[in-house]
Design a protein around this motif. Structure first.
Motif, mmCIF file in Angstrom:
data_model
loop_
_atom_site.group_PDB
_atom_site.id
_atom_site.type_symbol
_atom_site.label_atom_id
_atom_site.label_comp_id
_atom_site.label_asym_id
_atom_site.label_seq_id
_atom_site.Cartn_x
_atom_site.Cartn_y
_atom_site.Cartn_z
ATOM 1 N N THR A 100 -53.954 -4.433 -30.268
ATOM 2 C CA THR A 100 -54.849 -5.124 -30.896
ATOM 3 C C THR A 100 -56.127 -5.114 -30.177
ATOM 4 N N SER A 101 -56.998 -5.092 -30.490
ATOM 5 C CA SER A 101 -58.534 -5.376 -30.111
ATOM 6 C C SER A 101 -59.172 -6.816 -30.360
ATOM 7 N N SER A 102 -58.042 -7.838 -30.630
ATOM 8 C CA SER A 102 -58.401 -9.155 -30.873
ATOM 9 C C SER A 102 -57.708 -9.938 -29.802
ATOM 10 N N GLU A 103 -58.374 -10.649 -29.164
ATOM 11 C CA GLU A 103 -57.596 -11.641 -28.067
ATOM 12 C C GLU A 103 -56.781 -12.765 -28.834
ATOM 13 N N ASP A 104 -57.381 -13.023 -30.080
ATOM 14 C CA ASP A 104 -56.591 -14.200 -30.597
ATOM 15 C C ASP A 104 -56.021 -13.739 -31.864
ATOM 16 N N ASP A 105 -55.665 -12.531 -31.806
ATOM 17 C CA ASP A 105 -54.654 -11.984 -32.766
ATOM 18 C C ASP A 105 -53.460 -12.833 -33.065
ATOM 19 N N GLU A 106 -53.191 -13.135 -34.310
ATOM 20 C CA GLU A 106 -51.858 -13.866 -34.557
ATOM 21 C C GLU A 106 -50.746 -13.000 -34.115
ATOM 22 N N GLY A 107 -50.953 -11.946 -34.230
ATOM 23 C CA GLY A 107 -49.708 -10.894 -34.105
ATOM 24 C C GLY A 107 -49.428 -10.806 -32.453
ATOM 25 N N LEU A 108 -50.316 -11.316 -31.750
ATOM 26 C CA LEU A 108 -49.898 -11.363 -30.148
ATOM 27 C C LEU A 108 -48.523 -12.420 -29.813
ATOM 28 N N GLN A 109 -48.446 -13.299 -30.986
ATOM 29 C CA GLN A 109 -47.586 -14.385 -30.862
ATOM 30 C C GLN A 109 -46.420 -13.984 -31.630
ATOM 31 N N PHE A 110 -46.251 -12.808 -32.123
ATOM 32 C CA PHE A 110 -45.043 -12.460 -32.954
ATOM 33 C C PHE A 110 -43.814 -12.550 -31.895
ATOM 34 N N GLN A 111 -42.815 -12.827 -32.313
ATOM 35 C CA GLN A 111 -41.536 -13.073 -31.513
ATOM 36 C C GLN A 111 -40.517 -11.907 -32.130
ATOM 37 N N HIS A 165 -44.274 6.333 -26.475
ATOM 38 C CA HIS A 165 -44.068 5.387 -27.613
ATOM 39 C C HIS A 165 -43.532 6.034 -28.836
ATOM 40 N N GLY A 166 -42.479 5.344 -29.519
ATOM 41 C CA GLY A 166 -42.323 5.687 -30.922
ATOM 42 C C GLY A 166 -43.207 5.637 -31.902
ATOM 43 N N ILE A 167 -43.133 4.377 -32.618
ATOM 44 C CA ILE A 167 -44.371 4.097 -33.837
ATOM 45 C C ILE A 167 -45.084 3.280 -33.056
ATOM 46 N N VAL A 168 -46.291 3.385 -33.027
ATOM 47 C CA VAL A 168 -47.504 2.682 -32.481
ATOM 48 C C VAL A 168 -48.655 2.123 -33.675
ATOM 49 N N PHE A 169 -49.011 0.828 -33.760
ATOM 50 C CA PHE A 169 -49.676 0.314 -34.638
ATOM 51 C C PHE A 169 -51.026 -0.092 -33.905
ATOM 52 N N TYR A 170 -52.109 0.285 -34.448
ATOM 53 C CA TYR A 170 -53.602 -0.265 -33.796
ATOM 54 C C TYR A 170 -54.291 -1.069 -34.640
ATOM 55 N N SER A 171 -54.767 -2.313 -34.410
ATOM 56 C CA SER A 171 -55.370 -3.298 -35.251
ATOM 57 C C SER A 171 -56.755 -3.562 -34.584
ATOM 58 N N GLU A 172 -57.795 -3.136 -35.244
ATOM 59 C CA GLU A 172 -59.279 -3.417 -34.647
ATOM 60 C C GLU A 172 -59.714 -4.848 -34.668
ATOM 61 N N GLY A 173 -58.895 -5.422 -35.509
ATOM 62 C CA GLY A 173 -59.444 -6.879 -35.646
ATOM 63 C C GLY A 173 -58.396 -7.988 -36.157
ATOM 64 N N LYS A 174 -58.159 -8.996 -35.879
ATOM 65 C CA LYS A 174 -57.130 -9.947 -36.154
ATOM 66 C C LYS A 174 -57.056 -10.098 -37.721
ATOM 67 N N SER A 175 -57.923 -9.751 -38.414
ATOM 68 C CA SER A 175 -57.715 -9.955 -39.895
ATOM 69 C C SER A 175 -56.697 -9.006 -40.742
ATOM 70 N N TYR A 176 -56.517 -7.998 -39.620
ATOM 71 C CA TYR A 176 -55.753 -7.031 -40.179
ATOM 72 C C TYR A 176 -54.142 -7.063 -39.939
ATOM 73 N N TRP A 177 -53.985 -8.407 -39.076
ATOM 74 C CA TRP A 177 -52.584 -8.778 -39.005
ATOM 75 C C TRP A 177 -51.829 -8.815 -40.125
ATOM 76 N N ARG A 178 -52.237 -9.409 -41.348
ATOM 77 C CA ARG A 178 -51.518 -9.683 -42.374
ATOM 78 C C ARG A 178 -51.229 -8.573 -43.074
ATOM 79 N N THR A 179 -51.903 -7.186 -42.822
ATOM 80 C CA THR A 179 -51.467 -5.995 -43.287
ATOM 81 C C THR A 179 -50.197 -5.326 -42.600
#
Length: 449
Positions: A103-114, A70-84
């Motif tokens: 992400t480690s959250s199945e309902d992370d809003e980021g999973l819907q990012f287009q 990968h190039g740049i990878v972001f890891y989010s431990e929870g859905k609350s960090y999507w805003r960051t």
């Protein structure tokens, strides 16, 4: 070869030998993480050998093997960090930069990012996620998770650079010990974080990290939403609406002061919204039940447990809280005053114990409102009224925000460019770090200063 490597890994993870001993969950998790780190090291050694042998053989026939990286990878431990992460990923997307969001959250809003350039994936929770992260291959890995190489997430040999985004304006001293020591860079939201991190580096003799003037992306999200929505401040008998928003645990406002704080305001008819930390209803359920029972006869007192805190922040006039990080969201974004209580904060096990001065938060509380003692609780209703009508409070808040927060309202674009330049640097670009906007390249601070 791949099947052999996978079989070895699964056998090590699944094999359980008899043991007549007790391991608490934390210790067990740490031991498993250490095991994963050892397996990851072996994995990379075998994988490297595999690519060299197979690559050399197949090259005779004109066949090339490409490693997945990968190039740049972001890891989010929870859905609350999507805003960051959202403003940063949006900026990278506009620039056409390839990146991956894990992400480690199945309902992370980021999973819907287009996006055509940003790949978003759910990788599970706990050790399932740590295993993948510890074997990650990337130029840059970006996280808000503290304790790299100290807690469960270990540095992967396949990652060239680890970057931590400080997701709040709070001082680095409020984090647990060694939260930032093993990151290659920390993207800071304010100068106070840089000062604390430089001091800790010299104190411990650790290598100087790249510290950048980044900002606080989730505050940009809040500010943009505030521009789009027009909050209506509710009003009862002309009195200001009070939001009680404490943290939980020993430093929590409700645990320390309870009804002695709440009743004076309730009895004088102030409209009150109480929004405890979600953990309070789990760890302090008896206290929550007691307070709700005592206050149920007051029609002006409401309890809020909604997932989104935007409405209660926007539709109130003043906040009463403790050392919860939400006080700076309220002050800096909504430009409203905050009342805090004076008490000895429990900072055991935090970086604050190694710093020579008070953490930044404790020095600025009177600039965003007023810090009061227990003796002043009786006069709390009058103080609420005076602070909400004081025209200088907002001016003080804006001044502090400008002094303490980098790149307010456009930190996403700034961080995106900083990560692009870091990636170019680790891949051999000599001038990439010179392009980083507002980078702190100062030497370690003098311990005596």
């Amino acid at each position: 070869m791949k099947k052999i490597i996978l079989s070895i890994f699964i056998s090590i993870i699944c094999f359980q030998a008899p043991a007549f001993a007790y391991l608490d969950p934390g210790t067990g998790s740490m031991l498993l993480s250490a095991l994963i780190g050892i397996v990851a090291t072996v994995f990379f050694m075998l994988k490297t050998l595999y690519y060299k042998l197979s690559g050399g053989f197949l090259s005779l026939f004109g066949v090339k093997i490409e490693k997945k990286k990968h190039g740049i990878v972001f890891y989010s431990e929870g859905k609350s960090y999507w805003r960051t992460f959202k403003p940063v990923l949006e900026a990278l997307d506009k620039k056409g930069i390839q990146a991956t969001y894990l992400t480690s959250s199945e309902d992370d809003e980021g999973l819907q990012f287009q996006s055509n350039t940003i790949d978003c994936k759910y990788i599970g929770e706990g050790n399932k996620a740590y295993t993948q992260l510890n074997m990650l291959e990337a130029d840059v890995c970006v996280m808000t998770t503290p304790g790299l190489d100290v807690l469960q997430i270990q540095r992967s040999k396949g990652v060239k650079h680890y970057s931590h985004v400080v997701h709040a304006p709070t001082d680095a001293g409020l984090y647990k010990l060694y939260s930032f020591d093993y990151y290659d860079s920390v993207l800071c939201s304010g100068q106070h974080q840089i000062d604390s991190l430089r001091y800790l580096e010299q104190l411990r003799g650790t290598e100087s990290k790249l510290l950048t003037h980044a900002g606080c992306p989730y505050m940009d999200v809040l500010a943009e939403r505030l521009d789009q929505e027009k909050p209506v401040v509710r009003d009862i008998q002309g009195l200001p609406h009070v939001l009680i928003a404490p943290t939980w645990g020993n430093n929590g406002l409700l645990k320390r002061f309870g009804l002695s704080l709440l009743k004076p305001l309730a009895e004088q008819g102030y409209p009150i919204t109480i929004r405890p930390h979600p953990q309070s209803f789990i760890a302090e359920s008896e206290l929550m039940n007691e307070l709700q029972l005592e206050l149920k006869t007051f029609a002006n007192v409401k309890w809020d447990r909604s997932a989104d805190n935007f409405d209660v922040l926007a539709n109130s006039d003043i906040m009463i809280s403790d050392l919860s990080g939400v006080i700076f969201d309220y002050a800096f974004v909504f430009e409203k005053p905050v009342i805090t209580m004076q008490f000895e904060a429990n900072l055991l096990g935090t970086e604050a114990n190694d710093l020579p001065d008070k953490v930044w938060e404790l020095n600025v509380l009177n600039q965003i409102g007023k810090q009061i003692s227990v003796d002043e609780l009786a006069s709390l209703p009058e103080l609420v009224k005076s602070l909400t009508t004081n025209a200088n409070i907002r001016q003080n808040i804006v001044m502090l925000r400008d002094e303490s927060l980098f790149n307010y309202r456009h930190s996403g674009e700034v961080i995106a460019q900083q990560l692009i330049d870091i990636q170019a640097s680790v891949n051999g670009s000599e001038h990439s770090l010179m392009n980083l906007s507002a980078v702190d390249t100062s030497k370690k601070m003098d311990l005596a200063s």
